[in-house]
Design a protein around this motif. Structure first.
Motif, PDB file in Angstrom:
ATOM      1  N   THR A  15       0.855  -1.186   0.000  1.00 26.96           N
ATOM      2  CA  THR A  15       0.000   0.000   0.000  1.00 26.96           C
ATOM      3  C   THR A  15       0.892   1.237   0.000  1.00 26.96           C
ATOM      4  OG1 THR A  15      -0.183  -0.069   2.418  1.00 26.96           O
ATOM      5  CG2 THR A  15      -1.928  -1.142   1.176  1.00 26.96           C
ATOM      6  N   TYR A  16       1.110   1.815   1.126  1.00 29.52           N
ATOM      7  CA  TYR A  16       2.015   2.949   1.253  1.00 29.52           C
ATOM      8  C   TYR A  16       2.721   2.840   2.597  1.00 29.52           C
ATOM      9  CZ  TYR A  16      -2.120   4.620   3.737  1.00 29.52           C
ATOM     10  OH  TYR A  16      -3.189   4.720   4.580  1.00 29.52           O
ATOM     11  N   ARG A  17       3.793   3.583   2.749  1.00 25.13           N
ATOM     12  CA  ARG A  17       4.574   3.495   3.985  1.00 25.13           C
ATOM     13  C   ARG A  17       3.830   4.177   5.124  1.00 25.13           C
ATOM     14  NH1 ARG A  17       9.948   4.624   0.811  1.00 25.13           N
ATOM     15  NH2 ARG A  17      10.459   2.458   0.369  1.00 25.13           N
ATOM     16  N   ARG A  18       3.670   3.404   6.207  1.00 29.34           N
ATOM     17  CA  ARG A  18       2.977   3.930   7.381  1.00 29.34           C
ATOM     18  C   ARG A  18       3.782   3.592   8.628  1.00 29.34           C
ATOM     19  NH1 ARG A  18      -2.340   0.888   7.504  1.00 29.34           N
ATOM     20  NH2 ARG A  18      -0.936  -0.801   7.009  1.00 29.34           N
ATOM     21  N   ARG A  19       3.733   4.482   9.593  1.00 26.52           N
ATOM     22  CA  ARG A  19       4.430   4.210  10.853  1.00 26.52           C
ATOM     23  C   ARG A  19       3.709   4.907  12.003  1.00 26.52           C
ATOM     24  NH1 ARG A  19       7.611   8.012   8.220  1.00 26.52           N
ATOM     25  NH2 ARG A  19       7.916   9.925   9.402  1.00 26.52           N
ATOM     26  N   ILE A  79      11.225  -7.473  11.088  1.00 29.55           N
ATOM     27  CA  ILE A  79       9.900  -7.594  10.473  1.00 29.55           C
ATOM     28  C   ILE A  79       9.290  -6.215  10.258  1.00 29.55           C
ATOM     29  CG2 ILE A  79       7.525  -8.360  10.851  1.00 29.55           C
ATOM     30  CD1 ILE A  79       8.772 -10.715  12.469  1.00 29.55           C
ATOM     31  N   GLU A  80       9.313  -5.392  11.291  1.00 33.17           N
ATOM     32  CA  GLU A  80       8.690  -4.068  11.210  1.00 33.17           C
ATOM     33  C   GLU A  80       9.366  -3.180  10.167  1.00 33.17           C
ATOM     34  OE1 GLU A  80       5.832  -3.055  12.887  1.00 33.17           O
ATOM     35  OE2 GLU A  80       5.776  -5.180  13.383  1.00 33.17           O
ATOM     36  N   ILE A  81      10.687  -3.196  10.130  1.00 40.10           N
ATOM     37  CA  ILE A  81      11.418  -2.385   9.150  1.00 40.10           C
ATOM     38  C   ILE A  81      11.147  -2.894   7.742  1.00 40.10           C
ATOM     39  CG2 ILE A  81      13.745  -1.809   8.336  1.00 40.10           C
ATOM     40  CD1 ILE A  81      14.521  -1.735  11.379  1.00 40.10           C
ATOM     41  N   THR A  82      11.102  -4.200   7.578  1.00 36.56           N
ATOM     42  CA  THR A  82      10.789  -4.778   6.270  1.00 36.56           C
ATOM     43  C   THR A  82       9.375  -4.403   5.838  1.00 36.56           C
ATOM     44  OG1 THR A  82      12.302  -6.608   6.724  1.00 36.56           O
ATOM     45  CG2 THR A  82      10.734  -6.916   4.924  1.00 36.56           C
ATOM     46  N   THR A  86       8.816  -2.313   2.399  1.00 31.71           N
ATOM     47  CA  THR A  86       8.082  -3.007   1.332  1.00 31.71           C
ATOM     48  C   THR A  86       6.641  -2.511   1.228  1.00 31.71           C
ATOM     49  OG1 THR A  86       7.415  -4.820   2.799  1.00 31.71           O
ATOM     50  CG2 THR A  86       9.484  -5.104   1.539  1.00 31.71           C
ATOM     51  N   ARG A  87       6.266  -1.603   2.138  1.00 36.36           N
ATOM     52  CA  ARG A  87       4.917  -1.028   2.181  1.00 36.36           C
ATOM     53  C   ARG A  87       3.857  -2.103   2.427  1.00 36.36           C
ATOM     54  NH1 ARG A  87       4.116   1.611  -3.113  1.00 36.36           N
ATOM     55  NH2 ARG A  87       5.228  -0.228  -3.765  1.00 36.36           N
ATOM     56  N   ARG A  88       4.183  -3.100   3.221  1.00 38.07           N
ATOM     57  CA  ARG A  88       3.267  -4.213   3.511  1.00 38.07           C
ATOM     58  C   ARG A  88       2.916  -4.274   4.993  1.00 38.07           C
ATOM     59  NH1 ARG A  88       3.192  -8.383  -0.593  1.00 38.07           N
ATOM     60  NH2 ARG A  88       4.529  -7.714  -2.299  1.00 38.07           N
ATOM     61  N   GLY A  89       2.537  -3.167   5.539  1.00 39.39           N
ATOM     62  CA  GLY A  89       2.150  -3.151   6.944  1.00 39.39           C
ATOM     63  C   GLY A  89       2.522  -1.848   7.602  1.00 39.39           C
ATOM     64  N   LEU A  90       2.270  -1.797   8.864  1.00 39.90           N
ATOM     65  CA  LEU A  90       2.472  -0.598   9.663  1.00 39.90           C
ATOM     66  C   LEU A  90       3.670  -0.800  10.575  1.00 39.90           C
ATOM     67  CD1 LEU A  90       1.327   2.137  10.730  1.00 39.90           C
ATOM     68  CD2 LEU A  90      -0.144   0.793  12.233  1.00 39.90           C
ATOM     69  N   LEU A  91       4.657   0.065  10.469  1.00 39.67           N
ATOM     70  CA  LEU A  91       5.812   0.039  11.360  1.00 39.67           C
ATOM     71  C   LEU A  91       5.361   0.609  12.701  1.00 39.67           C
ATOM     72  CD1 LEU A  91       8.875  -0.068  12.059  1.00 39.67           C
ATOM     73  CD2 LEU A  91       9.057   2.195  11.046  1.00 39.67           C
ATOM     74  N   GLU A  92       5.368  -0.225  13.744  1.00 44.02           N
ATOM     75  CA  GLU A  92       4.872   0.194  15.057  1.00 44.02           C
ATOM     76  C   GLU A  92       5.855  -0.164  16.161  1.00 44.02           C
ATOM     77  OE1 GLU A  92       0.692  -0.672  16.158  1.00 44.02           O
ATOM     78  OE2 GLU A  92       0.752  -1.852  14.303  1.00 44.02           O
ATOM     79  N   PHE A  93       6.065   0.773  17.043  1.00 44.94           N
ATOM     80  CA  PHE A  93       6.845   0.501  18.248  1.00 44.94           C
ATOM     81  C   PHE A  93       6.142  -0.550  19.100  1.00 44.94           C
ATOM     82  CE2 PHE A  93       7.632   1.178  22.749  1.00 44.94           C
ATOM     83  CZ  PHE A  93       9.005   1.072  22.801  1.00 44.94           C
ATOM     84  N   ASP A  94       4.817  -0.441  19.215  1.00 41.93           N
ATOM     85  CA  ASP A  94       4.057  -1.383  20.043  1.00 41.93           C
ATOM     86  C   ASP A  94       4.182  -2.815  19.545  1.00 41.93           C
ATOM     87  OD1 ASP A  94       3.287   0.781  21.518  1.00 41.93           O
ATOM     88  OD2 ASP A  94       1.132   0.496  21.235  1.00 41.93           O
ATOM     89  N   ASP A  95       4.253  -3.011  18.245  1.00 43.33           N
ATOM     90  CA  ASP A  95       4.423  -4.364  17.717  1.00 43.33           C
ATOM     91  C   ASP A  95       5.759  -4.947  18.160  1.00 43.33           C
ATOM     92  OD1 ASP A  95       1.977  -4.255  16.520  1.00 43.33           O
ATOM     93  OD2 ASP A  95       2.721  -4.262  14.458  1.00 43.33           O
TER      94      ASP A  95
END
Length: 126
Positions: A15-19, A79-82, A86-95
């Motif tokens: 999708t698009y880069r989200r954090r 995982i989070e950085i990837t 790759t724009r396949r998810g949300l980069l989250e500190f909580d994760d």
């Protein structure tokens, strides 16, 4: 580990880069919004890395809990950085936090089982 990569990366469309790097924002949502959804999000992120912790605890017999937590955190961060690049998810500190906690749970569980077995084996000789 393949299952984790499948769930977090391969199973998703770009999708698009989200954090969201605000610490504990999911817990805030859990307390103030639809608690069932956020409880599920948090729980799934914890449970997802329990097998990783079990594996590391079993595979690396001399590893300490701190080392296990660092390894779980590093794997989760990868995982989070990837996901972000790759724009396949949300980069989250909580994760990262929840995944690391899950890895520690699996690690400690495995170390307790190993210690129990060793104690049981040692008692046979008395």
């Amino acid at each position: 580990m393949f299952c984790v990569f499948y769930i977090t990366l391969l199973n998703r469309e770009p999708t698009y880069r989200r954090r969201v790097l605000t610490p504990l924002w999911e817990y805030h949502k859990l307390l103030h919004e639809d608690s069932h959804y956020w409880f599920q999000q948090i729980t799934c992120n914890i449970v997802m890395l329990v097998p990783f912790g079990v594996f590391t605890g079993y595979r690396f017999k001399k590893m300490t809990i701190i080392q296990g937590a660092v390894l779980g955190g590093a794997f989760s961060s990868l995982i989070e950085i990837t996901q972000y690049f790759t724009r396949r998810g949300l980069l989250e500190f909580d994760d990262v936090l929840n995944n690391t906690f899950g890895a520690v749970i699996g690690f400690v569980f495995t170390k307790l089982i190993i210690a129990y077995r060793e104690h049981k084996q040692a008692c046979k000789y008395y």
